[in-house]
Every structure is written in structure tokens, then in C-alpha cells.
Motif scaffolding. Structure first.
Motif, PDB file in Angstrom:
ATOM      1  N   GLY A 165       0.802  -1.212   0.000  1.00 33.70           N
ATOM      2  CA  GLY A 165       0.000   0.000   0.000  1.00 33.70           C
ATOM      3  C   GLY A 165       0.835   1.262   0.000  1.00 33.70           C
ATOM      4  N   TRP A 166       0.243   2.330  -0.581  1.00 33.14           N
ATOM      5  CA  TRP A 166       0.863   3.649  -0.629  1.00 33.14           C
ATOM      6  C   TRP A 166      -0.078   4.656   0.010  1.00 33.14           C
ATOM      7  N   ASP A 167       0.468   5.653   0.685  1.00 33.37           N
ATOM      8  CA  ASP A 167      -0.349   6.720   1.260  1.00 33.37           C
ATOM      9  C   ASP A 167      -0.638   7.816   0.243  1.00 33.37           C
ATOM     10  N   SER A 168       0.328   8.125  -0.620  1.00 29.75           N
ATOM     11  CA  SER A 168       0.138   9.133  -1.657  1.00 29.75           C
ATOM     12  C   SER A 168      -0.271   8.452  -2.962  1.00 29.75           C
ATOM     13  N   PRO A 169      -1.009   9.147  -3.841  1.00 34.48           N
ATOM     14  CA  PRO A 169      -1.408   8.538  -5.119  1.00 34.48           C
ATOM     15  C   PRO A 169      -0.217   7.972  -5.870  1.00 34.48           C
ATOM     16  N   HIS A 170      -0.372   6.758  -6.356  1.00 34.23           N
ATOM     17  CA  HIS A 170       0.734   6.045  -6.978  1.00 34.23           C
ATOM     18  C   HIS A 170       0.301   5.531  -8.345  1.00 34.23           C
ATOM     19  N   ASP A 171       1.140   5.769  -9.357  1.00 36.57           N
ATOM     20  CA  ASP A 171       0.901   5.259 -10.701  1.00 36.57           C
ATOM     21  C   ASP A 171       1.646   3.941 -10.881  1.00 36.57           C
ATOM     22  N   PHE A 172       0.935   2.934 -11.343  1.00 42.26           N
ATOM     23  CA  PHE A 172       1.520   1.604 -11.492  1.00 42.26           C
ATOM     24  C   PHE A 172       2.070   1.465 -12.909  1.00 42.26           C
ATOM     25  N   THR A 173       3.403   1.350 -13.011  1.00 42.95           N
ATOM     26  CA  THR A 173       4.054   1.240 -14.311  1.00 42.95           C
ATOM     27  C   THR A 173       4.102  -0.211 -14.760  1.00 42.95           C
ATOM     28  N   PRO A 174       4.260  -0.453 -16.076  1.00 41.94           N
ATOM     29  CA  PRO A 174       4.401  -1.844 -16.547  1.00 41.94           C
ATOM     30  C   PRO A 174       5.564  -2.581 -15.901  1.00 41.94           C
ATOM     31  N   ASP A 175       6.681  -1.877 -15.645  1.00 44.00           N
ATOM     32  CA  ASP A 175       7.815  -2.534 -15.007  1.00 44.00           C
ATOM     33  C   ASP A 175       7.460  -3.022 -13.606  1.00 44.00           C
ATOM     34  N   GLU A 176       6.667  -2.201 -12.870  1.00 36.06           N
ATOM     35  CA  GLU A 176       6.259  -2.609 -11.529  1.00 36.06           C
ATOM     36  C   GLU A 176       5.361  -3.838 -11.582  1.00 36.06           C
ATOM     37  N   ARG A 177       4.446  -3.854 -12.541  1.00 33.52           N
ATOM     38  CA  ARG A 177       3.563  -5.016 -12.674  1.00 33.52           C
ATOM     39  C   ARG A 177       4.365  -6.286 -12.967  1.00 33.52           C
ATOM     40  N   ALA A 178       5.363  -6.176 -13.842  1.00 37.14           N
ATOM     41  CA  ALA A 178       6.199  -7.336 -14.158  1.00 37.14           C
ATOM     42  C   ALA A 178       6.987  -7.794 -12.928  1.00 37.14           C
ATOM     43  N   LEU A 179       7.497  -6.813 -12.169  1.00 34.42           N
ATOM     44  CA  LEU A 179       8.235  -7.153 -10.951  1.00 34.42           C
ATOM     45  C   LEU A 179       7.341  -7.879  -9.959  1.00 34.42           C
ATOM     46  N   LEU A 180       6.099  -7.389  -9.779  1.00 32.91           N
ATOM     47  CA  LEU A 180       5.172  -8.013  -8.838  1.00 32.91           C
ATOM     48  C   LEU A 180       4.823  -9.430  -9.262  1.00 32.91           C
ATOM     49  N   THR A 181       4.559  -9.624 -10.534  1.00 34.64           N
ATOM     50  CA  THR A 181       4.186 -10.958 -11.020  1.00 34.64           C
ATOM     51  C   THR A 181       5.322 -11.955 -10.813  1.00 34.64           C
ATOM     52  N   ALA A 182       6.545 -11.533 -11.165  1.00 33.90           N
ATOM     53  CA  ALA A 182       7.687 -12.445 -11.006  1.00 33.90           C
ATOM     54  C   ALA A 182       7.944 -12.749  -9.534  1.00 33.90           C
TER      55      ALA A 182
END
Length: 818
Positions: free
Chosen positions: A414-431
């Protein structure tokens, strides 16, 4: 008076300064930090000292080293985020020492996690970043002299200041490769990073590649092979295998220098420990690091910590929770930050011990994501149930952790401030989710089996050690973490008559159920033989014969020490086991040169010679198994020498701390048993006299005369004599009438209690008659003894028994031994 006190404090400060300079000059860098922190415990009232260094992303302080009591007792965490409120972060930001009393700690953030903040905390910023934290339980906290000593420790931790004559350890280490010959020139720092002895390095690239993880060799060769070189700078991260088997990340930076004027082209650069560098790394590298960390993570806690460490920094999240899924509940294994107030109200109401069990039914959005097995990503402003919305008001990720076609757990970010989810972050989370799920299942099975094995092992060891007259004993057992098999190491303390105690430590060959069962049998057998009153060599010989007759395929080693608590003498017997180590009262240590016999169960008729030891008040006797002193990299002699050095430097007044310190760097590829006994000596020693009763017509009268003369010499009052003489008459008469062989009378006085003991050669205990007729001529002796004595009973002795009776003296004897 005041000047004398000031002089004493200055002397302590000077001693601390001298000790720190000696450590700086003589110790290897890998050991220096721990030994420096130990000086904080030695020269101040600190019970815990810890060093925090800036994290690579600059957003937190991470624990580097700690010594002393467990950090959890005082609320010191492994990581203190700098944006959050905590004493460590506050002192780092302010750049000034911070001294907190218990009432100050009660007002700090996170104080609710402490059961009772009744300690004092000192935080000192370090010159090169980070902080030194020290804790004391003293009623008045740290005094002014403690402040000075801790400042000296902080300066020693940070190292010599810029421009000083002291050595400065570089971040990187240099190398040079000749392109034409392939010869490599490196400095000592490179060899140290690779763990290679200078004498074993022949200037060949292959020697370095042999330590590299095989999967990383092609990438490394693309940098150093001559036919692949091109102009320009290059940079690479790769892994090497340390002697312990754990991987370590290194970073290589190199530049090709072209040939010129008789000089061949050369590749020059540096190698550094990647964990100490600040620049960001790619997500692929992070996944590689996570995979390497999970490969060596044995427990659920290890897995959870590795996942949080891999995700928190690149995602810059404010909260991360990792939990196992059990039925309809999430059993939390790690929360970051760990304070309850940082999490939703539902989580706080479900708090159990350290962390909560969160009910999935109260979070339907999360339950749906877990059923589908796909990551749920909700940006800021999404309408979620409070239990989820408060985890990430600026954005939330619910990451199911798959394993074998099912969901093993979940990771909430979770984040307290608004956070934009980038494709790189999604790939990192999945892996990361796929790696963590498989590792979590393995670790759960490991934890369950390891706990079962630990429970069985503890059941075979003494639950608590007995109180000893004039001595203190501490035992420790560490099961191996290299596998899930039972070990055969054991220790025991056996109280014996006449203020003796038997100290035993042993090791059964192998790591399996058979070894553990045999360990239990050997421990029981040694206890039984010792209780029979045999001398140490006979006890060990009997145990050896028993093991031979059991026809087991296993053998056992053992060290047995019989200590006389009154005189401070001990007799040691070794059966194939490593020798004891003695720390004398003056701090000197001795590895006992005790002649030993073969291991138990090898030879039917074996000799086990005894070696005498002398223990002065304050001496520590250390018995251990080979798992503590011998490894694949350390010989037995070197390990014993290291144990002797650490024992010499320990504080004998805190035996439990000494044991914990000795086990801090124990080799966990083998189980370890450790038994420490500090001999203090008896403040008041008993008065003893012995008389051999000859089988003559007037034997009883001679025994009475010996008793009367002895008690008068000791100053026993006349009013107590008649009762004692009556008991002596009955016990001696009973032994002469009903047994054959030698009879011995022992008299012992301690304070108000006198013991009359008669030993004979018959193992049969006297039987108290149930009824006696008026015409009976015998049978009343035991009834008289029972009526006159406060207590009476029998003890087995070697080849016979001892019948004893304790009598209360109305007037204590005037003579005493101290």
C-alpha cells in the motif's frame, strides 16, 4: 572524595580508549565491528549495542550488527524508515546524540509494542552516516562517563576521520587483465571479496571464475574475454559462492586501455560488494537477488523478510504485509512497518501476539482476488472496504502467492500518496509472486518439521539444570539448520552425594532417529551409573560396556567431569571427546590436556584414565561438542583456540550471556551442545569425619566413642549427643548383623543439620517392619531411627548401599570451615 571518583572514571575511559585502539589495530575487518560493540557492553552499563547504516535507497537505516540482549526486548527493529518517527531516525536527522529515559520512551512512536519501557536508550550519530544505539537496564541510566565511553565506541565504529593516519577501507578493489596473455593482477581486496587465499591465486582468470555462480559465468566472460572486448566502459553485477555456500553479489566496473609503446592492451577496473553501493539496479537484477535469497531461505520468516526487502525499495511502498493463507484467515508472517497503529482498525482488533491473524471474510475484495488467483491493483480513490482501503489510500496491490495450483498466501502493498503503477512494476510483482509462493510452501513444511524435530530433541535433554552448591550451570543446545534430522548431541548435570556434581557432554554418531534414541539411552545410563556412586572412570567404563552389548552400529563420544564443590577439585574422563576448556579467575584459559580413551561402543575392554583439575572460585569450565569448534574451514585445534580466546574475553558474572556469545557464530551445519559451569566455592563447607568399623565384639562401642570424640571436637552441645549416639548405635548394629564385608561410618555437620551415614557391602535396603510383638528381640532399630531423625533413607554406592539419617541440632556447632 570527589577527586578520587573522577580519577576512577578517567581510568575507565582510558581503558576503553586503549581497548578500542587495540581492536582497530589487531582484528580482521570482518570481526572488528562486533568486537568494537562488545566494548560498549564491557565499559558501560549497556545490555545491548547496535549499529545502523543508511540503506542503499537513502530512505531508511538498516541494522548492520548487534551484540548483547535480544533487540525485540527493547523494540529496536532491523530497519528504521527515515520518514517515520523513531528515536533512531530522529537522532540521525538531528545529527546530535539522543538520551531517552523510560518516561521519554513511553511517549515515542511504537511504545505501545513494548510490554514495559523500563530501560534507557542512547542514540549517537556516526560520522559517516548511521547511528550507534545502546540500551541499559540500570536504574539511573547512562552516566556522564558512560556517555564518553559510548562516544569513543561510536568513533571507533565510524573508523579514522578523513585526513588521519589510520587506514581507510576502500569501497571497491582494483584489478588489471593483460589482453594478450590473459594474466590477472589483483589487490588483496579483490581476493578477500572472492574468499581466495593469496597463496592459492596464480594470476589466472579461471581461479576467479571457479567461485562464480555458473549461471553468471557467460555474462562475466563477455566482459573479460579478450576476443569480446570493445572500447568504452562496462559494468556488470554477478554472484559468487561464499565458503558457507550462500551467494554474494559483486559489481564489476571496467575500462579497456588500448595498447601503446610496448605496452599491451589492458582491461582495468574495480570490484565491489554490490550490497554496499547506492546506485539503483534493474528489476531483473532485483528478481535475481530475490531468487538467490529465497534459495537459501529456510523458514517462513526468512522468506517473508526476503520478499519485503526485494519489493519495498523499488516500489517505495508505505506498507507491506505478507501472510500465509490458512482456511479463511491470513496468518501474517511479516508487517512493515510493524507498529499496530500503522494498520487498519480491523487488523489491530485481531492482533494476537506480535502480528495479527486477519480474517479474509471481512475483506471480500481480497477474497475475490485470492479465489481468482490474479493480482488485484486498485489506484487511489477506489471504493474498498476499510480493512483494505486503510492499507493503501494512495494505491493498493493484493498479490496472491501461487504454489502448485493453489494459493499459498498473499502480499499486500500500500501507498499513502497517489501512486501510478508502471508496466515494469507489474512485471516485478508478477515475477516476485511466483517465486515467493513456491518458497513459502517449502518454508512452511521446513518450519513444521523443524519444530517437531526440535520438540523431540528438547524432550531428550534436561528441561532445567539443577541448583548446585557453590556453582552455577548453564546449558545450550542448537539444532542443525542444514537438514531435518535429529541430532545426537547432549549434556547433563547430575547432583551427587557429599556436594559433588557430575558434568556430562556427549555426541552420538549420525543425525537420525537412531542417533537421538541412543543419545537418550546413553544419558540415562550415565545417570544411573553415577547415582550408584561409582568413580568417573568406572561410570564411563560401564557405559562403554553397555553400548558394546547393545550391538549398535553407532558409537558415542563423551566427556565426564566429577566436581567436588567443597574442595574445588575435579576428575575428568574423556571417551573420544574433545577436551574441556577452563577459564581461570584471572582470565587466563587452559585447554585441558586430559588423556582420553576410545569412543563408547568401539572396544569392549577399554581404559579410561582420569585427569585431575583445579578450579578456583570464579573459574568457568566449558564443555562442548565438535559442532562449535570444528568446521570444514576450521580445524579442531584452531576452533578450540578460538573458544579459549572468546571465553577469556567474556564476563564470568553473566554466564547466560557468555553462552549466547559463544554460540553467536556457531556452525549451524551441525548440532551444537554447550555446558558452562562457574565454580564459586561454598561459603560454608561441611565438617566431615569417617570411621571404618571393624567386625569385633565391641565394634558398636568403638563407633560410639569415635562419634562422641568427633562431636566434642566440633563443639556440638552435650544436649544433642545422646540422640546422635542412639542413631549411630542402631545403624551400625543393623549393618553388622545383616551384612558382610566392610562397614564405614560417616559424620557430616552443616549449620544445624548433622548426617549420620553407614555404608556396607549389601545392595539390599533395610525394611521397616509393619508390626512388632512384645516378645520380639529385634526389628526396632529402623523404627527408632525414623522416630529420632528428621529424615532418613538409603543411597546406592559402588558395590553396596548407604543408610543415612539427618538430625536437627538444637545448638549449632562452634567449629566451622569457611
Amino acid at each position: 572524595m570527589g577527586s578520587e571518583g573522577a580519577a576512577g572514571r578517567r581510568t575507565r575511559t582510558q581503558r576503553a580508549e586503549l581497548a578500542l585502539k587495540t581492536l582497530t589495530a589487531d582484528l580482521e575487518p570482518c570481526d572488528r565491528l562486533r568486537r568494537v560493540l562488545e566494548q560498549a557492553l564491557a565499559f558501560t552499563g549497556a545490555t545491548l549495542a547496535a549499529v545502523y547504516a543508511p540503506h542503499e535507497d537513502g530512505d531508511g537505516l538498516r541494522l548492520t550488527e548487534a551484540v548483547g540482549a535480544p533487540r525485540a526486548l527493547y523494540g529496536l527493529r532491523d530497519v528504521h524508515p527515515l520518514p517515520a518517527e523513531s528515536p533512531v531516525a530522529d537522532a540521525h536527522r538531528a545529527g546530535q546524540p539522543l538520551w531517552l529515559a523510560p518516561e521519554d520512551l513511553g511517549r515515542c512512536a511504537g511504545a505501545g509494542r513494548l510490554p514495559d519501557p523500563d530501560f534507557w536508550l542512547g542514540i549517537l550519530p556516526l560520522r559517516d552516516g548511521g547511528c550507534l544505539a545502546a540500551v541499559t537496564d540500570q536504574p539511573d541510566g547512562f552516566d556522564a562517563e558512560d556517555h564518553e565511553c559510548l562516544q569513543l565506541v561510536a568513533e571507533a565504529v565510524a573508523g579514522p576521520p578523513p585526513g588521519s593516519a589510520g587506514p581507510v577501507r576502500p569501497v571497491g578493489s582494483s584489478f588489471s587483465v593483460a589482453v594478450d596473455s590473459g594474466r590477472v593482477e589483483v589487490d588483496g581486496e579483490v581476493l578477500e571479496l572472492f574468499g581466495i587465499d593469496p597463496d592459492e591465486f596464480g594470476g589466472r582468470v579461471e581461479t576467479l571464475l571457479a567461485r562464480t555462480v555458473p549461471e553468471d559465468v557467460p555474462a562475466l566472460m563477455s566482459v573479460v574475454e579478450p576476443d569480446r572486448l570493445s572500447a568504452g566502459d562496462r559494468e556488470l553485477e554477478f554472484r559468487i559462492l561464499q565458503p558457507s555456500g550462500a551467494p554474494k553479489w559483486l559489481r564489476l566496473r571496467a575500462r579497456l586501455l588500448p595498447a601503446g609503446e610496448g605496452r599491451p592492451a589492458r582491461l582495468v577496473g574495480t570490484v565491489a560488494d554490490a550490497s554496499k553501493l547506492r546506485p539503483a539496479v534493474s528489476d531483473v537484477t532485483r528478481i535475481q537477488r530475490l531468487a538467490a535469497a529465497l534459495a537459501t531461505a529456510g523458514t517462513v520468516s526468512d522468506v517473508s523478510g526476503a520478499v519485503v526487502a526485494a519489493l519495498r525499495t523499488p516500489l517505495r511502498a508505505d506498507r507491506i504485509a505478507l501472510a500465509e493463507l490458512e482456511s479463511d484467515r491470513l496468518v501474517v508472517t511479516v508487517l512493515d512497518p510493524p507498529e499496530p497503529e500503522a494498520w487498519p482498525e480491523l487488523w489491530r482488533t485481531e492482533w494476537r501476539t506480535e502480528w495479527p491473524d486477519a480474517p479474509v471474510r471481512a475483506m471480500p475484495t481480497l477474497a475475490a482476488a485470492l479465489r481468482e488467483g490474479r493480482a488485484g491493483i486498485w489506484p487511489a480513490g477506489t471504493d474498498l472496504e476499510p480493512a483494505l482501503a486503510e492499507v493503501g489510500p494512495g494505491g493498493l496491490v493484493a498479490l496472491p502467492l501461487p504454489a502448485g495450483g493453489r494459493t499459498a498466501g498473499a502480499c499486500l502493498i500500500g501507498w499513502d500518496s497517489p501512486h501510478d503503477f508502471t508496466p515494469d512494476e507489474r512485471a516485478l510483482l508478477t515475477a516476485a509472486a511466483g517465486l515467493a509462493g513456491q518458497a513459502l510452501v517449502r518454508a512452511r513444511a521446513f518450519d513444521a518439521e523443524h519444530e517437531l524435530i526440535g520438540m523431540l530433541q528438547r524432550a531428550l535433554l534436561p528441561r532445567r539444570l539443577p541448583r548446585l552448591p557453590g556453582a552455577d550451570a548453564v546449558g545450550r543446545y542448537l539444532p542443525t539448520t542444514a537438514g531435518l534430522e535429529l541430532g545426537g548431541d547432549w549434556y547433563d548435570v547430575i547432583p551427587l552425594p557429599d556436594n559433588h556434581a557430575a558434568l556430562v557432554i556427549g555426541d552420538v554418531q549420525g543425525h537420525n532417529a537412531g542417533a537421538a534414541a541412543l543419545m537418550g539411552q546413553m544419558r540415562t545410563a550415565l545417570r544411573a551409573y553415577a547415582a550408584e556412586g561409582h568413580p568417573p572412570d568406572v561410570v564411563v567404563s560401564h557405559a562403554n560396556r553397555l553400548l558394546v552389548e547393545m550391538e549398535s552400529d553407532l558409537f558415542a563420544t563423551c566427556c565426564y567431569v566429577d566436581v567436588d564443590m567443597e574442595e574445588g577439585t575435579a576428575w575428568c574422563v574423556r571417551a573420544g571427546h574433545i577436551p574441556p576448556v577452563v577459564r581461570h579467575p584471572d582470565g587466563g584459559t587452559q585447554i585441558v590436556e586430559a588423556e582420553g580413551g576410545p569412543p563408547l561402543g568401539v572396544v569392549d575392554q577399554a581404559d579410561y584414565p582420569m585427569t585431575q583439575l583445579r578450579l578456583g572460585p570464579g573459574a568457568i569450565l566449558a564443555l562442548t561438542t565438535d559442532g562449535l569448534v570444528e568446521t570444514a574451514e576450521t580445524s579442531l585445534d584452531d576452533g578450540l583456540a578460538r573458544l579459549a580466546r572468546e571465553l577469556s574475553a567474556a564476563d564470568p558474572g553473566h554466564l547466560g550471556f557468555v553462552a549466547d556469545a559463544l554460540l553467536a557464530d556457531a556452525n549451524r551445519s551441525d548440532d551444537v551442545a554447550l555446558l558452562l559451569v562457574r565454580y564459586d566455592g561454598m561459603a560454608v563447607r561441611p565438617l566431615r569425619e569417617t570411621w571404618t568399623v571393624w567386625r569385633v565384639p565391641e565394634a558398636v562401642r568403638h563407633a560410639r566413642r569415635f562419634t562422641r570424640r568427633t562431636l566434642r571436637t566440633w563443639g556440638v552441645a552435650r544436649e544433642d549427643l545422646d540422640t546422635v549416639l542412639l542413631v549411630v548405635s542402631e545403624l551400625v548394629t543393623n549393618a553388622l548383623v545383616h551384612t558382610d564385608g566392610r562397614v564405614r561410618l560417616d559424620l557430616t555437620v552443616l549449620n544445624h543439620r548433622l548426617r549420620v551415614a553407614v555404608a556396607d557391602a549389601s545392595p539390599r535396603s533395610p525394611v521397616k517392619p509393619t508390626s512388632i510383638g512384645w516378645e520380639a528381640t529385634g526389628g526396632r532399630g529402623i523404627l527408632l531411627v525414623e522416630a529420632m531423625a528428621a529424615e532418613w533413607g538409603t543411597l546406592p554406592v559402588s558395590g553396596g548401599k548407604q543408610v543415612w539419617a539427618d538430625l536437627h541440632l538444637e545448638h549449632p556447632p562452634t567449629s566451622a570451615r569457611t
